[in-house]
Design a protein around this motif. Structure first.
Motif, mmCIF file in Angstrom:
data_model
loop_
_atom_site.group_PDB
_atom_site.id
_atom_site.type_symbol
_atom_site.label_atom_id
_atom_site.label_comp_id
_atom_site.label_asym_id
_atom_site.label_seq_id
_atom_site.Cartn_x
_atom_site.Cartn_y
_atom_site.Cartn_z
ATOM 1 N N ALA A 8 -0.693 13.133 -9.887
ATOM 2 C CA ALA A 8 -0.853 14.549 -10.232
ATOM 3 C C ALA A 8 -2.295 14.841 -10.630
ATOM 4 O O ALA A 8 -2.877 15.866 -10.243
ATOM 5 N N VAL A 9 -2.884 13.936 -11.408
ATOM 6 C CA VAL A 9 -4.293 14.093 -11.783
ATOM 7 C C VAL A 9 -5.167 14.119 -10.528
ATOM 8 O O VAL A 9 -6.094 14.931 -10.403
ATOM 9 N N SER A 10 -4.856 13.237 -9.576
ATOM 10 C CA SER A 10 -5.611 13.187 -8.320
ATOM 11 C C SER A 10 -5.468 14.490 -7.546
ATOM 12 O O SER A 10 -6.446 15.005 -6.985
ATOM 13 N N ILE A 41 -9.117 7.062 -9.816
ATOM 14 C CA ILE A 41 -7.855 7.748 -10.115
ATOM 15 C C ILE A 41 -6.772 7.349 -9.117
ATOM 16 O O ILE A 41 -5.653 6.981 -9.498
ATOM 17 N N VAL A 42 -7.099 7.415 -7.834
ATOM 18 C CA VAL A 42 -6.111 7.116 -6.795
ATOM 19 C C VAL A 42 -5.705 5.649 -6.838
ATOM 20 O O VAL A 42 -4.517 5.318 -6.695
ATOM 21 N N LEU A 43 -6.658 4.765 -7.035
ATOM 22 C CA LEU A 43 -6.336 3.339 -7.062
ATOM 23 C C LEU A 43 -5.424 3.006 -8.240
ATOM 24 O O LEU A 43 -4.520 2.165 -8.113
ATOM 25 N N SER A 44 -5.630 3.661 -9.364
ATOM 26 C CA SER A 44 -4.737 3.457 -10.517
ATOM 27 C C SER A 44 -3.314 3.857 -10.155
ATOM 28 O O SER A 44 -2.352 3.145 -10.478
ATOM 29 N N SER A 45 -3.173 4.993 -9.470
ATOM 30 C CA SER A 45 -1.850 5.457 -9.046
ATOM 31 C C SER A 45 -1.230 4.491 -8.048
ATOM 32 O O SER A 45 -0.046 4.159 -8.129
ATOM 33 N N TRP A 46 -2.036 4.008 -7.109
ATOM 34 C CA TRP A 46 -1.518 3.109 -6.071
ATOM 35 C C TRP A 46 -1.041 1.783 -6.645
ATOM 36 O O TRP A 46 0.012 1.284 -6.255
ATOM 37 N N ILE A 47 -1.805 1.189 -7.527
ATOM 38 C CA ILE A 47 -1.421 -0.107 -8.081
ATOM 39 C C ILE A 47 -0.074 0.006 -8.793
ATOM 40 O O ILE A 47 0.838 -0.800 -8.583
ATOM 41 N N LEU A 48 0.062 1.025 -9.629
ATOM 42 C CA LEU A 48 1.336 1.230 -10.331
ATOM 43 C C LEU A 48 2.461 1.528 -9.343
ATOM 44 O O LEU A 48 3.571 0.998 -9.457
ATOM 45 N N GLY A 49 2.186 2.382 -8.356
ATOM 46 C CA GLY A 49 3.207 2.768 -7.388
ATOM 47 C C GLY A 49 3.653 1.627 -6.494
ATOM 48 O O GLY A 49 4.836 1.493 -6.174
ATOM 49 N N TYR A 50 2.721 0.773 -6.087
ATOM 50 C CA TYR A 50 3.065 -0.368 -5.231
ATOM 51 C C TYR A 50 3.994 -1.335 -5.958
ATOM 52 O O TYR A 50 4.969 -1.829 -5.385
ATOM 53 N N PHE A 51 3.682 -1.620 -7.217
ATOM 54 C CA PHE A 51 4.550 -2.528 -7.978
ATOM 55 C C PHE A 51 5.934 -1.916 -8.171
ATOM 56 O O PHE A 51 6.954 -2.615 -8.076
ATOM 57 N N GLY A 52 5.991 -0.620 -8.452
ATOM 58 C CA GLY A 52 7.288 0.039 -8.608
ATOM 59 C C GLY A 52 8.093 0.025 -7.331
ATOM 60 O O GLY A 52 9.292 -0.276 -7.336
ATOM 61 N N LEU A 53 7.436 0.329 -6.211
ATOM 62 C CA LEU A 53 8.135 0.367 -4.927
ATOM 63 C C LEU A 53 8.660 -1.003 -4.528
ATOM 64 O O LEU A 53 9.742 -1.125 -3.949
ATOM 65 N N LYS A 54 7.921 -2.049 -4.842
ATOM 66 C CA LYS A 54 8.356 -3.395 -4.479
ATOM 67 C C LYS A 54 9.672 -3.759 -5.156
ATOM 68 O O LYS A 54 10.530 -4.411 -4.547
ATOM 69 N N GLN A 73 -12.848 11.975 1.889
ATOM 70 C CA GLN A 73 -11.827 11.020 2.300
ATOM 71 C C GLN A 73 -12.432 9.699 2.754
ATOM 72 O O GLN A 73 -11.927 8.618 2.414
ATOM 73 N N SER A 74 -13.502 9.761 3.524
ATOM 74 C CA SER A 74 -14.086 8.533 4.072
ATOM 75 C C SER A 74 -14.755 7.689 2.986
ATOM 76 O O SER A 74 -14.532 6.471 2.894
ATOM 77 N N TRP A 75 -15.540 8.321 2.132
ATOM 78 C CA TRP A 75 -16.264 7.552 1.121
ATOM 79 C C TRP A 75 -15.364 7.066 -0.008
ATOM 80 O O TRP A 75 -15.583 5.996 -0.581
ATOM 81 N N PHE A 76 -14.310 7.834 -0.325
ATOM 82 C CA PHE A 76 -13.425 7.341 -1.381
ATOM 83 C C PHE A 76 -12.635 6.118 -0.899
ATOM 84 O O PHE A 76 -12.321 5.217 -1.683
ATOM 85 N N ASN A 77 -12.366 6.025 0.398
ATOM 86 C CA ASN A 77 -11.751 4.810 0.941
ATOM 87 C C ASN A 77 -12.686 3.604 0.801
ATOM 88 O O ASN A 77 -12.242 2.506 0.444
ATOM 89 N N LEU A 78 -13.962 3.823 1.071
ATOM 90 C CA LEU A 78 -14.932 2.733 0.937
ATOM 91 C C LEU A 78 -15.029 2.263 -0.510
ATOM 92 O O LEU A 78 -15.009 1.047 -0.791
ATOM 93 N N TYR A 79 -15.113 3.196 -1.443
ATOM 94 C CA TYR A 79 -15.208 2.824 -2.856
ATOM 95 C C TYR A 79 -13.928 2.147 -3.340
ATOM 96 O O TYR A 79 -13.978 1.227 -4.177
ATOM 97 N N GLN A 80 -12.784 2.575 -2.817
ATOM 98 C CA GLN A 80 -11.532 1.902 -3.173
ATOM 99 C C GLN A 80 -11.537 0.451 -2.713
ATOM 100 O O GLN A 80 -11.042 -0.436 -3.430
#
Length: 286
Positions: free
Chosen positions: A158-160, A69-82, A177-184
Motif C-alpha cells: 500500500a505504501v508503494s 519499499i517494494v523489496l520489503s513487501s516482496w520478501i514478506l509476501g514470498y515467505f507468506g505465499l510459500k 520501472q526499469s531503474w527500480f528493477n536494477l536497484y532491487q
C-alpha cells in the motif's frame, strides 16, 4: 483507458502469483527472489541504457527508495505465499487497496462515490469471512506468523502504491520501472550474500524451476500496464489498486485446478463478494 490498463495488469498479476507459488514449492525463497530481480532487470536492460542520461541524483534516490519499499513487501509476501494456500493469499492481498484508500484520501484528496464505497465494504466483509473459514485449515489469522508476513507485505504494498502516485507523475514510468528493477537486483544480491549464502546448507535448498523466469515476465508486463495507467492524469490510485486485486480470480482458479486446495465452498463466497465489489467499483468509475 486507465481502467482497461488496470484490469489488464490485474490479469497478469494473477499469473504472476501462480508462477510464484510454483517456483517456491520446496524451494529457498531468497534465491528465487534474487533471480526474479535479475530477470526483470534483463528484460528492462534496453530501457535502462536508453534512460541512463534522464534522471538526476534526486530522481535515482527516489527510485532507490521505491526499490527498498517494494523489496520489503516482496520478501514478506514470498515467505507468506510459500507457507499458505494461494486461495487464502489472494483475498488477503485484497486488503492493500483499503490501506491505499485511506492514504489516497489523506494525501491526494481522492474521494470515492457511493458505488465505490459499496465495493470497498464488500471486499472488507470478504476478508473477515476468509479469516473465519481459514480456521478449518488450521490457519489462525491472529497467531500464524505467515499471515503476519502477508499483512506486512500488504502494508508495504500500500505504501508503494501511494508512492507510485507521486513518482509516476514526476518521472517517466519506464524510467522508474526499469531503474527500480536494477536497484532491487543490487539490494537483493546483498541480502542473499549476507543472509542466505552463509547458511544455505542448513536451510531449504535451492533448485531451478522454469516458473522462476515466468515470475519476471508476468510481473514486468503487469507493472508496465500499471505504471501506464497511473501516468494518466485522471487515474485514481485507490481505484487502480482495487482493480489490481481482482487478480485473485486467476490465482484462486489455479489454486483449485492446479494445487487442489481445500475448503472451497466458504472461499468461493469470499471470492464472489470480491468480484461483486469490483463490479461496483467499475460502475462508480465510469
Amino acid at each position: 483507458m486507465w481502467l482497461l490498463l488496470a484490469f489488464g495488469s490485474a490479469a497478469l498479476l494473477g499469473c504472476y502469483d501462480v508462477s510464484k507459488k510454483f517456483a517456491l514449492r520446496e524451494n529457498a525463497v531468497l534465491p528465487v527472489l534474487l533471480l526474479n530481480t535479475l530477470f526483470c532487470t534483463l528484460i528492462f536492460s534496453p530501457v535502462i541504457v536508453q534512460t541512463a542520461a534522464e534522471g538526476n541524483l534526486t530522481a535515482h534516490l527516489l527510485v532507490l527508495l521505491k526499490a527498498v519499499i517494494v523489496l520489503s513487501s516482496w520478501i514478506l509476501g514470498y515467505f507468506g505465499l510459500k507457507h499458505l494456500p494461494i486461495t487464502i493469499v489472494g483475498p488477503i492481498n485484497a486488503t492493500r487497496p483499503m490501506m491505499v484508500l485511506v492514504g489516497a484520501a489523506l494525501l491526494f484528496g481522492e474521494r470515492l462515490n457511493l458505488y465505490q464505497w459499496i465495493g470497498v465494504l464488500l471486499a472488507l466483509v470478504s476478508i473477515f469471512l476468509l479469516s473465519l473459514s481459514s480456521k478449518k485449515e488450521e490457519v489462525d489469522f491472529k497467531h500464524n506468523r505467515w499471515i503476519w508476513c502477508l499483512a506486512g507485505a500488504a502494508f508495504m504494498g500500500a505504501v508503494s502504491g501511494l508512492y507510485d502516485k507521486f513518482i509516476c507523475r514526476t518521472y517517466d514510468p519506464l524510467f522508474v520501472q526499469s531503474w527500480f528493477n536494477l536497484y532491487q537486483f543490487f539490494l537483493m544480491s546483498l541480502i542473499v550474500s549476507v543472509l542466505w549464502v552463509p547458511h544455505r546448507k542448513k536451510t531449504t535448498p535451492f533448485h531451478w524451476s522454469w516458473a522462476i523466469p515466468l515470475i519476471s515476465i508476468f510481473l514486468s508486463a503487469a507493472d508496465f500496464l500499471y505504471f501506464k495507467a497511473l501516468a494518466q492524469e485522471e487515474a485514481m490510485i485507490s481505484v487502480v489498486s482495487l482493480i489490481r486485486r481482482s487478480s485473485v480470480l486467476v490465482s484462486f482458479t489455479c489454486g483449485v485446478v492446479l494445487f487442489k486446495e481445500r475448503n472451497l465452498k466458504a472461499k468461493i463466497l469470499d471470492l464472489l463478494l470480491i468480484l461483486i465489489g469490483m463490479v461496483f467499483i467499475w460502475l462508480g468509475s465510469r
